[in-house]
Write an enzyme that holds these catalytic residues in place. Structure first.
Site, short mmCIF file in Angstrom:
data_model
loop_
_atom_site.label_atom_id
_atom_site.label_comp_id
_atom_site.label_asym_id
_atom_site.label_seq_id
_atom_site.Cartn_x
_atom_site.Cartn_y
_atom_site.Cartn_z
N ASN A 117 0.23 -0.26 6.06
CA ASN A 117 0.81 -1.04 4.97
C ASN A 117 1.45 -2.26 5.61
OD1 ASN A 117 2.15 -1.99 2.68
ND2 ASN A 117 3.90 -0.64 3.02
N GLY A 118 1.12 -3.45 5.14
CA GLY A 118 1.71 -4.67 5.71
C GLY A 118 0.62 -5.65 6.13
N LYS A 129 6.84 -10.54 -18.60
CA LYS A 129 6.25 -9.27 -19.03
C LYS A 129 4.89 -9.50 -19.70
CE LYS A 129 8.94 -6.18 -17.58
NZ LYS A 129 9.04 -7.04 -16.39
N TRP A 185 -3.53 -2.09 -1.63
CA TRP A 185 -3.45 -3.37 -2.33
C TRP A 185 -3.98 -4.39 -1.34
CZ3 TRP A 185 -1.16 -8.17 -1.76
CH2 TRP A 185 -1.10 -8.97 -2.93
N LYS A 190 3.50 -2.48 -7.33
CA LYS A 190 4.89 -2.27 -7.68
C LYS A 190 5.84 -2.84 -6.63
CE LYS A 190 8.26 -0.35 -9.98
NZ LYS A 190 8.66 -1.11 -11.18
N ARG A 223 1.88 1.59 -5.93
CA ARG A 223 2.07 0.62 -4.86
C ARG A 223 0.83 -0.22 -4.60
NH1 ARG A 223 6.59 1.77 -1.77
NH2 ARG A 223 5.76 0.47 -0.13
N HIS A 259 13.29 -31.84 -24.02
CA HIS A 259 13.00 -32.62 -22.82
C HIS A 259 11.56 -32.43 -22.36
CE1 HIS A 259 17.25 -33.64 -22.53
NE2 HIS A 259 17.48 -32.38 -22.87
N CYS A 308 0.84 -1.19 0.00
CA CYS A 308 0.00 0.00 0.00
C CYS A 308 0.88 1.24 0.00
CB CYS A 308 -0.89 0.00 1.22
SG CYS A 308 -1.83 -1.52 1.39
N GLU A 365 2.22 -10.56 -17.05
CA GLU A 365 1.76 -9.55 -16.09
C GLU A 365 1.04 -8.39 -16.77
OE1 GLU A 365 4.59 -7.41 -13.62
OE2 GLU A 365 6.10 -7.44 -15.18
N GLU A 410 12.17 -13.39 -18.79
CA GLU A 410 11.68 -12.02 -18.60
C GLU A 410 10.62 -11.67 -19.65
OE1 GLU A 410 11.67 -9.81 -16.50
OE2 GLU A 410 11.48 -7.87 -17.47
#
Ligand code: M6R
Length: 617
Positions: free
Chosen positions: A102-103, A490, A76, A612, A27, A509, A2, A493, A486
């Site tokens: 936040n947490g 990308k 969040w 983020k 955030r 394999h 947050c 997300e 990566e």
């Protein structure tokens, strides 16, 4: 996750809080709220589910009376969905106290049960873990009449990670904050002071900041800042100047922060190198005093999450080759819980853009407790992980606002190369001339990145054309393998498309069974001139997937004749050495994911369910 902002001063408090929240919205963006103590001494709060703009529109239509003291929050969700009720602030002491968090308060159920025994009249209106803290601080304030002391009495009973900010209408002109394993910084103004999850919350108003340590409580008024530990002892603070200004965190005419940040990669790499290459040698004054340790370490473990972990994978290839030290790379959350074998001959290198990722922070703390040496590669001044580590190499990518990490990655890879070359120099595993050559190649990278960025229009067209695609695969070998991972991350997300990255050698394999006619596959092709003899192997992999009908999208050196005839499309990168190639190959993949998301009408800066800075485990 947050975002948190607090303010005391003469400016319009609503504007300061909303301005801070706009810069912190990366955030978390499930819901937002503010609380302000008005000039009439009344505390009022407003909060809404959804993006910050909903709150802004509501406050414009129906303003809260102005005052000099306020707190704001962008959420969040962890406990309880994104609803109006679960949005912060939460109120205590019959609405006279407002608190944001936040947490995660891990023992909130137990605390709630106890509080309901002691105060059965308490009414809970949300499903959050936060509301218990609002009530507890409210009751503590009734006994102590002092917000700092009330918060101090409560924080010792909370388990988990938290930053808490609180205001009380009986103590106007005061904002109190407390932190444990979650970020909080102080902004120092003239006749005003600020608190924020990071400096972005107040950089528009001041670039003077104070970092506060773990388990500390800060009390700000318009003219004072006092910091104590959880026992109430006064503790010193460390002032620093924010090195970027507010305009660096503005979109500046770009359609998205992500578009802006992708194009800032040449500067991110150049700035991370700036002043650190002197006469063809690495100059890292931040490692002064650690030379003996760096000469003596027997092993390196690199930790990070998501994109940062891929920077670490690339770092492994470089450090092992240059400095001949065994390097292991682990996801921070896996490292911490697998009982890793580490001791004082191990260097644990953490990589984090935010410097606040909880999984990485906890892994660093674990490493410290196990006696290992710690070094962080971090993009955020004064961040917790940097402060906890024995040494830090800051990347100088500037503020990264979009949730998807782009320019920070280029800077992280550059920083870990500098570390690798410094180790090689200290341990005598490379000749000075070899180091000088590698550094010169790195210094040429920004210009080459600019060339790759010129293909943006072409990539946008491909992305539009592929906007209905349901699955994309990515292949690479050696340093191209983390690039493939990566590329897949990308796409997942940002565009919510199934995507997977594979080491190209692993194809036979199992994953090759996924190839069917039309399956798009990005292939990261090493330079044909590379001495690593991987090029022919990747070319063979292209043939294998083509034979099964894959649509091959190659990222290859311009003019590579062994790829051109066999790829459906080629994104050309300029000739570069093995370790510069990833810095170039990331670019088309970042642009592709961003443009595909944009073609689907998605928000590329704030993808669903993400934040983020992941400050919960
Ligand atoms: O702030 P950090 O570098 O520690 O963040 C690590 C990851 O959460 C981050 O890289 C994440 O994977 C990005 N959203 C990827 O684009």
């Amino acid at each position: 996750m947050c975002g948190i902002v607090g303010y005391v001063g003469d400016k319009k408090t609503t504007e300061v809080l909303l301005g801070g929240l706009k810069r912190l919205e990366y955030r978390g963006y499930d819901s937002a709220g503010v609380a302000i103590i008005g000039a009439d001494g009344q505390l009022r709060s407003r909060k809404h589910a959804g993006k910050l703009q909903i709150l802004i529109d509501d406050l414009e239509a129906d303003p809260i009376p102005e005052g000099r003291t306020g707190i704001g929050h962008t959420r969040w969700a962890t406990h309880g969905g994104p609803t109006d009720e679960n949005a912060h602030p939460h109120l205590g002491d019959d609405g006279k106290l407002a608190l944001i968090h936040n947490g995660i308060i891990e023992n909130f159920q137990e605390l709630k049960a106890r509080l309901l025994t002691e105060h059965p009249e308490t009414e809970f209106t949300s499903e959050t873990d936060t509301e218990i803290a609002a009530h507890m601080v409210g009751y503590a304030f009734c006994e102590t009449g002092d917000l700092t002391e009330a918060l101090r009495q409560v924080v010792g009973r909370l388990h988990g990670a938290f930053t808490l900010l609180a205001i009380h209408s009986d103590q106007p002109g005061v904002v109190v904050g407390a932190r444990r394993n979650s970020p909080l910084v102080i902004g120092l103004g003239e006749g005003e002071n600020f608190l924020g999850s990071d400096v972005a919350a107040f950089v528009e108003h001041t670039r003077r900041a104070l970092a506060i340590g773990q388990d500390q409580i800060v009390t700000i008024t318009d003219h004072s800042v006092a910091v104590v530990d959880f026992e109430g002892n006064s503790v010193p603070t460390e002032e620093f100047e924010v090195t970027w200004d507010a305009s660096a965190a503005e979109k500046g005419g770009w359609p998205s922060f992500m578009a802006k940040e992708i194009t800032e990669q040449p500067e991110a790499v150049a700035n991370t190198l700036m002043g650190r290459v002197v006469d063809g040698a690495v100059s890292l004054p931040e490692l002064a005093g650690h030379e003996e340790m760096l000469r003596g370490i027997r092993r390196i473990v690199i930790i990070g999450c998501g994109t940062a972990s891929y920077a670490g994978m690339i770092g492994k290839y470089a450090i092992e080759r240059w400095a001949r030290i065994p390097v292991e790379v682990d996801l921070s959350h896996e490292f911490r819980y697998r009982e890793p074998v580490i001791d004082d001959s191990t260097l644990v290198v953490s990589i984090s853009q935010s410097g606040e990722t909880m999984d990485t922070l906890m892994a660093v703390k674990f490493a410290i407790a196990a006696g290992a040496k710690t070094l962080s590669i971090c993009n955020t001044q004064g961040a917790t992980i940097a402060r906890e580590s024995d040494a830090v190499i800051y990347t100088h990518a500037g503020p990264e606002v979009a949730v998807a990490s782009t320019k920070a990655l280029g800077a992280q890879v550059t920083a870990i190369y500098l570390l690798g070359l410094q180790l090689a120099s200290l341990r005598g595993t490379l000749e000075p001339s070899e180091i000088a050559e590698l550094l010169a190649e790195l210094q040429a990278a920004p210009e080459k990145i600019r060339t790759v960025l010129e293909q943006h229009d072409e990539i946008r067209e491909l992305a539009k054309w592929m906007s209905d695609t349901r699955s994309v695969l990515f292949l690479g070998r050696h340093v191209g393998y983390p690039v493939a991972l990566e590329g897949a991350l990308k796409l997942k997300e940002l565009a919510y498309i199934h995507a997977e990255g594979f080491a190209a050698g692993e194809l036979k394999h199992g994953p090759i069974a996924l190839i069917e006619p039309g399956q798009p596959v990005f292939v990261v092709v090493p330079s044909p001139r590379s001495s690593d003899s991987m090029h022919p192997k990747v070319v063979s992999n292209i043939q294998e997937i083509r034979a099964r009908g894959a649509r091959v999208l190659a990222i290859a050196e311009g003019g590579d004749a062994s790829v051109l005839p066999f790829a459906d499309q080629v994104f050309a990168i300029p000739p570069a050495s093995t370790f510069v190639e990833p810095l170039l190959a990331f670019i088309p993949l970042q642009l592709f994911a961003m443009e595909l998301a944009a073609a689907k009408g998605l928000d590329v800066d704030q993808p669903r369910n993400l934040a983020k800075s992941v400050t919960v485990e």
